[in-house]
Every structure is written in structure tokens, then in C-alpha cells.
Write a protein that holds these residues in place. Structure first.
Motif, PDB file in Angstrom:
ATOM      1  N   LEU A  32      16.848 -18.549  -1.184  1.00 31.63           N
ATOM      2  CA  LEU A  32      15.400 -18.308  -1.024  1.00 31.63           C
ATOM      3  C   LEU A  32      14.667 -18.257  -2.357  1.00 31.63           C
ATOM      4  N   ASN A  33      15.341 -17.755  -3.384  1.00 27.88           N
ATOM      5  CA  ASN A  33      14.687 -17.651  -4.687  1.00 27.88           C
ATOM      6  C   ASN A  33      15.535 -18.376  -5.721  1.00 27.88           C
ATOM      7  N   THR A  34      15.133 -19.583  -6.074  1.00 22.97           N
ATOM      8  CA  THR A  34      15.941 -20.378  -6.994  1.00 22.97           C
ATOM      9  C   THR A  34      15.740 -19.941  -8.447  1.00 22.97           C
ATOM     10  N   LEU A  83      12.335  -2.894  -3.940  1.00 24.16           N
ATOM     11  CA  LEU A  83      12.159  -4.347  -4.108  1.00 24.16           C
ATOM     12  C   LEU A  83      13.342  -4.936  -4.875  1.00 24.16           C
ATOM     13  N   GLY A  84      13.958  -5.975  -4.323  1.00 25.90           N
ATOM     14  CA  GLY A  84      15.174  -6.536  -4.913  1.00 25.90           C
ATOM     15  C   GLY A  84      16.318  -5.557  -4.699  1.00 25.90           C
ATOM     16  N   THR A  85      16.488  -5.143  -3.465  1.00 31.68           N
ATOM     17  CA  THR A  85      17.403  -4.025  -3.142  1.00 31.68           C
ATOM     18  C   THR A  85      18.872  -4.382  -3.336  1.00 31.68           C
ATOM     19  N   VAL A 106      14.084  -4.751   0.310  1.00 29.69           N
ATOM     20  CA  VAL A 106      13.777  -6.183   0.437  1.00 29.69           C
ATOM     21  C   VAL A 106      14.616  -6.963  -0.561  1.00 29.69           C
ATOM     22  N   ASP A 107      15.160  -8.079  -0.115  1.00 27.73           N
ATOM     23  CA  ASP A 107      15.898  -8.943  -1.029  1.00 27.73           C
ATOM     24  C   ASP A 107      15.806 -10.377  -0.522  1.00 27.73           C
ATOM     25  N   ALA A 108      15.965 -11.332  -1.445  1.00 27.41           N
ATOM     26  CA  ALA A 108      15.940 -12.737  -1.034  1.00 27.41           C
ATOM     27  C   ALA A 108      17.242 -13.135  -0.350  1.00 27.41           C
ATOM     28  N   ALA A 109      18.256 -12.289  -0.472  1.00 28.04           N
ATOM     29  CA  ALA A 109      19.540 -12.622   0.148  1.00 28.04           C
ATOM     30  C   ALA A 109      19.950 -11.512   1.114  1.00 28.04           C
ATOM     31  N   TRP A 125      13.036 -11.645   2.116  1.00 30.71           N
ATOM     32  CA  TRP A 125      11.994 -12.556   1.666  1.00 30.71           C
ATOM     33  C   TRP A 125      11.919 -12.515   0.147  1.00 30.71           C
ATOM     34  N   ASP A 126      11.205 -13.482  -0.393  1.00 30.60           N
ATOM     35  CA  ASP A 126      11.120 -13.648  -1.846  1.00 30.60           C
ATOM     36  C   ASP A 126      10.006 -12.748  -2.384  1.00 30.60           C
ATOM     37  N   ILE A 127      10.358 -11.788  -3.228  1.00 30.42           N
ATOM     38  CA  ILE A 127       9.339 -10.853  -3.733  1.00 30.42           C
ATOM     39  C   ILE A 127       8.448 -11.494  -4.801  1.00 30.42           C
ATOM     40  N   ASN A 128       8.647 -12.771  -5.071  1.00 28.86           N
ATOM     41  CA  ASN A 128       7.698 -13.494  -5.923  1.00 28.86           C
ATOM     42  C   ASN A 128       6.404 -13.840  -5.178  1.00 28.86           C
ATOM     43  N   ALA A 144      11.846  -0.607  -8.190  1.00 25.30           N
ATOM     44  CA  ALA A 144      12.342  -1.959  -8.469  1.00 25.30           C
ATOM     45  C   ALA A 144      13.278  -1.867  -9.662  1.00 25.30           C
ATOM     46  N   ARG A 145      14.549  -2.153  -9.438  1.00 22.21           N
ATOM     47  CA  ARG A 145      15.558  -1.949 -10.479  1.00 22.21           C
ATOM     48  C   ARG A 145      16.361  -3.231 -10.705  1.00 22.21           C
ATOM     49  N   CYS A 146      16.411  -3.651 -11.954  1.00 23.12           N
ATOM     50  CA  CYS A 146      17.219  -4.832 -12.336  1.00 23.12           C
ATOM     51  C   CYS A 146      16.802  -6.072 -11.568  1.00 23.12           C
ATOM     52  N   THR A 149      14.814 -10.528 -13.734  1.00 23.51           N
ATOM     53  CA  THR A 149      15.372 -11.877 -13.934  1.00 23.51           C
ATOM     54  C   THR A 149      15.148 -12.783 -12.722  1.00 23.51           C
ATOM     55  N   GLY A 150      14.538 -12.246 -11.673  1.00 19.32           N
ATOM     56  CA  GLY A 150      14.184 -13.087 -10.525  1.00 19.32           C
ATOM     57  C   GLY A 150      12.688 -13.125 -10.280  1.00 19.32           C
ATOM     58  N   ILE A 151      11.894 -12.544 -11.198  1.00 17.55           N
ATOM     59  CA  ILE A 151      10.447 -12.451 -10.994  1.00 17.55           C
ATOM     60  C   ILE A 151       9.730 -13.431 -11.928  1.00 17.55           C
TER      61      ILE A 151
HETATM   62  C1  SAM Z   1      21.002  -7.309 -10.227  1.00 16.10           C
HETATM   63  S1  SAM Z   1      20.661  -7.160  -8.527  1.00 16.10           S
HETATM   64  C2  SAM Z   1      20.031  -5.493  -8.459  1.00 16.10           C
HETATM   65  C3  SAM Z   1      20.066  -4.938  -7.078  1.00 16.10           C
HETATM   66  C4  SAM Z   1      19.516  -3.521  -6.926  1.00 16.10           C
HETATM   67  N1  SAM Z   1      18.117  -3.434  -7.282  1.00 16.10           N
HETATM   68  C5  SAM Z   1      20.322  -2.542  -7.721  1.00 16.10           C
HETATM   69  O1  SAM Z   1      19.838  -2.074  -8.759  1.00 16.10           O
HETATM   70  O2  SAM Z   1      21.463  -2.243  -7.301  1.00 16.10           O
HETATM   71  C6  SAM Z   1      19.159  -8.110  -8.355  1.00 16.10           C
HETATM   72  C7  SAM Z   1      18.815  -8.339  -6.900  1.00 16.10           C
HETATM   73  O3  SAM Z   1      17.449  -8.766  -6.875  1.00 16.10           O
HETATM   74  C8  SAM Z   1      17.335  -9.797  -5.931  1.00 16.10           C
HETATM   75  N2  SAM Z   1      16.195 -10.618  -6.308  1.00 16.10           N
HETATM   76  C9  SAM Z   1      15.974 -11.190  -7.506  1.00 16.10           C
HETATM   77  N3  SAM Z   1      14.827 -11.880  -7.481  1.00 16.10           N
HETATM   78  C10 SAM Z   1      14.330 -11.732  -6.227  1.00 16.10           C
HETATM   79  C11 SAM Z   1      13.174 -12.237  -5.585  1.00 16.10           C
HETATM   80  N4  SAM Z   1      12.295 -13.005  -6.229  1.00 16.10           N
HETATM   81  N5  SAM Z   1      12.975 -11.897  -4.294  1.00 16.10           N
HETATM   82  C12 SAM Z   1      13.844 -11.079  -3.642  1.00 16.10           C
HETATM   83  N6  SAM Z   1      14.964 -10.598  -4.204  1.00 16.10           N
HETATM   84  C13 SAM Z   1      15.199 -10.925  -5.484  1.00 16.10           C
HETATM   85  C14 SAM Z   1      18.640 -10.553  -6.004  1.00 16.10           C
HETATM   86  O4  SAM Z   1      18.888 -11.297  -4.821  1.00 16.10           O
HETATM   87  C15 SAM Z   1      19.633  -9.432  -6.230  1.00 16.10           C
HETATM   88  O5  SAM Z   1      20.158  -8.966  -5.022  1.00 16.10           O
END
Ligand code: SAM
Length: 318
Positions: A32-34, A83-85, A106-109, A125-128, A144-146, A149-151
Motif C-alpha cells: 500500500l505504501n511504496t 499511526l503506523g502501529t 493504523v498501518d499500511a500492512a 490504510w496509507d497514513i500519507n 506516532a513512533r518510528c 521513513t514512510g511519510i
Molecule cells: C518501524 S515500524 C514501527 C511500528 C510501531 N510504530 C512501533 O513503534 O512498534 C513502522 C511501521 O509504520 C508503517 N508505515 C510506514 N509508513 C506508513 C504509511 N505511509 N502508512 C501506514 N503505515 C506506514 C509500516 O508499515 C510499519 O509497520
């Protein structure tokens, strides 16, 4: 690339979720989020689990920082958004800790735990997206943690967070710095091949790959300023923690943090290979970069550290 999916059988939606994943150089990625090019598979779950524990050591046993209890204490139907769970470690812990709180992750995967407390739900869904699918002022706390790199547009991401959190509500942002230090000196201080060169080269390569994917790699060190620039938040608190990498700290708590970070990085290094290859680096070079970094991670005499940026703030009244 193929549409094959590993069977992580404790993931919800495991069977029908094939369209959410693709395989790249032997690892599983979210489709979902390339822009996000770290794997979403078993090794990555382990890495996130280690980091989740590391945070608890950093935050004196808690999974959160800031006035969380105060924000959530009044009212029968408090709502939290993560966000990005990822796997959902934080979301599930928050449900367990606050028995009256409803947490949405919420997560893209779709990689979250299958069995979760009834007040915990996950969305994919894609949080972008510029318009997140919730009404204004919906949440009491957004975390929103870590995820940076997907935003693709972090300032816009913060503006959306500002729209969704109620006045007086809390936002917590946590991002690891992508620059590394050795003996407290930044990479830039080590010239002419000195210092743990393999370690630094890997991180330089990672950062330049992220830049070519459209990611702003300076977000972690600018979290507070970026939040300020939205004009939507007040009482902005910003902390920079130093995380050791390895087994050298003498203080037992810091030693545990160092060990957890070491193990997390040990898992990260091979996880970067598909991204490096995908962005056009030759395989022999990628293998060399990772091997040299591993050599430094396992054997360097330098004390490796990195920074963790943590910011929390309250939503201004309208
Ligand atoms: C490094 S993991 C961190 C997961 C969690 N926040 C934690 O701290 O344990 C980053 C997560 O963010 C999700 N992610 C990154 N960019 C995203 C986007 N644009 N939309 C939704 N999810 C996203 C990824 O799929 C991944 O599961």
C-alpha cells in the motif's frame, strides 16, 4: 517481485490480505505504501518488539511519556490513535493499561496481532493520505513512533494530526535519529577513513536511499520545530535521548538499552538489503556494505551511540 505471502498465522486477515504484500529479494513488504521500504515480516516484528522494550527502559518502565494519564483520565469514552502501529505492540499495551480507553492502530500492512483486547481495533490504510478518514477533534491522544521513513510530507502529516486531536489533547512523536555517533563524535568528525567506517557507510547509504524515495531524513532532529511550525500545538516538550549500541555500558539499565539496540540493529542490517538492491546498488556492493557494518557492530572498539528524539505537546484550543 511476486505476490507470494508468508503465512504469519497469528496475523489478522492473513489469508485474504495477499493484495497487501509483495516479496522482494526474499523479504515481505507492504504494497500500500511504496515509500516505506523496510520489510513487514517476522524478523521485522522481532526488531519492533526489541525497540518497544527499549522504549520501556528509556521511559522508566512505561510505554509512554508526557501527561497521558491526565489526558485520558476524565470521560468514559477516551480515544487513542496509533499511526503506523506496525505489529500493534503499543496499541495493545495502551488498551491493557487504560481499561476505559479505545485504541485504533493504523498501518499500511495488515500485520497486527490476531487476538487483541475488545477495545483495540486495527485499520489498514496509507497514513500519507492528506485527508485521514476521521472527523476533526476525534482523538484524545495520537501517537506516532518510528514512522517518518514512510511519510512523504511530514509537515502535512502533523497538520492532519492537529486536525484529528481534540483541543487539549496530546500528541506523542518518537523518531530515532538516522545519524550515528562513535565515542560521542558524529560521522562528520571522522575523516580519511577513520572511525567505524563500515558502520557509517551503511547509515550514509540508508539515508541516501531514503532521500531518493522522497523521505526527509532530517525529520527526527526537527520534530519539535516542525510541530511548532504547524501553529496548532502548545506546551511542546522535546527530549533527545542517547542510546548506546552494544554491551559496554556499566549501568545495568543503560546496558539493557544497549543490548536491545544492538539486537535491533543486528536485525535491521539484513533488512536494508532489498531496499539497497531495489534502488540500484549492485549486490556485491550491498553485501560488502552490510558485512562491513556488521563487522563494526560486532567488533568495533568505538562506543557506538545514536539519538532518540521524543516530542509531546498539547493541541491548542480552537
Ligand atoms: C518501524 S515500524 C514501527 C511500528 C510501531 N510504530 C512501533 O513503534 O512498534 C513502522 C511501521 O509504520 C508503517 N508505515 C510506514 N509508513 C506508513 C504509511 N505511509 N502508512 C501506514 N503505515 C506506514 C509500516 O508499515 C510499519 O509497520
Amino acid at each position: 517481485m511476486s505476490a507470494d505471502v508468508d503465512d504469519d498465522d497469528d496475523c489478522y486477515q492473513a489469508i485474504e490480505a495477499a493484495q497487501f504484500f509483495y516479496k522482494l529479494h526474499g523479504r515481505r513488504f507492504g504494497s500500500l505504501n511504496t515509500a516505506y521500504m523496510l520489510p513487514v515480516d517476522t524478523d521485522e516484528f522481532k526488531r519492533s518488539s526489541l525497540f518497544h522494550r527499549l522504549i520501556q527502559f528509556m521511559f522508566n518502565g512505561r510505554v509512554y511519556i508526557g501527561p497521558v494519564k491526565e489526558t485520558l483520565q476524565f470521560g468514559a469514552y477516551r480515544k487513542v490513535l496509533d499511526l503506523g502501529t506496525g505489529r500493534g505492540f503499543w496499541a495493545v499495551d495502551m488498551c491493557d493499561l487504560f481499561s476505559w480507553v479505545y485504541v485504533t492502530g493504523v498501518d499500511a500492512a495488515p500485520i497486527q496481532f490476531n487476538e487483541v483486547p475488545p477495545r483495540c481495533r486495527f485499520e489498514v490504510w496509507d497514513i500519507n493520505t492528506p485527508d485521514m478518514p476521521y472527523a476533526a477533534d476525534t482523538f484524545d491522544l495520537i501517537h506516532a513512533r518510528c514512522v517518518h521513513t514512510g511519510i512523504l510530507n511530514y509537515p502535512r502529516f502533523l497538520s492532519e494530526i492537529g486536525r484529528l486531536v481534540r483541543p487539549g489533547g496530546l500528541v506523542i512523536l518518537i523518531e530515532p535519529d538516522l545519524r550515528q555517533l562513535a565515542d560521542d563524535q558524529p560521522e562528520i568528525e571522522y575523516t580519511f577513513g577513520s572511525g567505524p567506517r563500515g558502520w557509517f557507510t551503511l547509515w550514509e547509504t540508508y539515508r541516501s536511499c531514503l532521500v531518493s524515495l522522497g523521505i526527509d531524513v532530517t525529520v527526527p532532529q526537527r520534530l519539535g520545530a516542525l510541530l511548532e511550525q504547524t501553529g496548532l500545538f502548545e506546551e511542546i516538550n522535546e527530549y533527545t535521548g542517547t542510546i548506546p549500541v552494544g554491551f559496554y555500558p556499566e549501568d545495568p539499565r543503560i546496558l539493557t538499552v544497549g543490548q536491545l539496540q544492538w539486537m535491533a540493529y543486528d536485525l535491521l542490517l539484513p533488512g536494508l538489503k532489498p531496499m539497497f538492491l531495489h534502488l540500484g546498488l549492485r549486490e556485491a556492493r550491498v553485501d560488502r556494505i552490510i558485512k562491513d557494518a556488521q563487522q563494526d557492530l560486532y567488533h568495533t572498539e568505538y562506543r557506538l551511540t545514536s539519538h532518540l528524539h521524543v516530542v509531546y505537546a498539547l493541541r491548542r484550543p480552537h
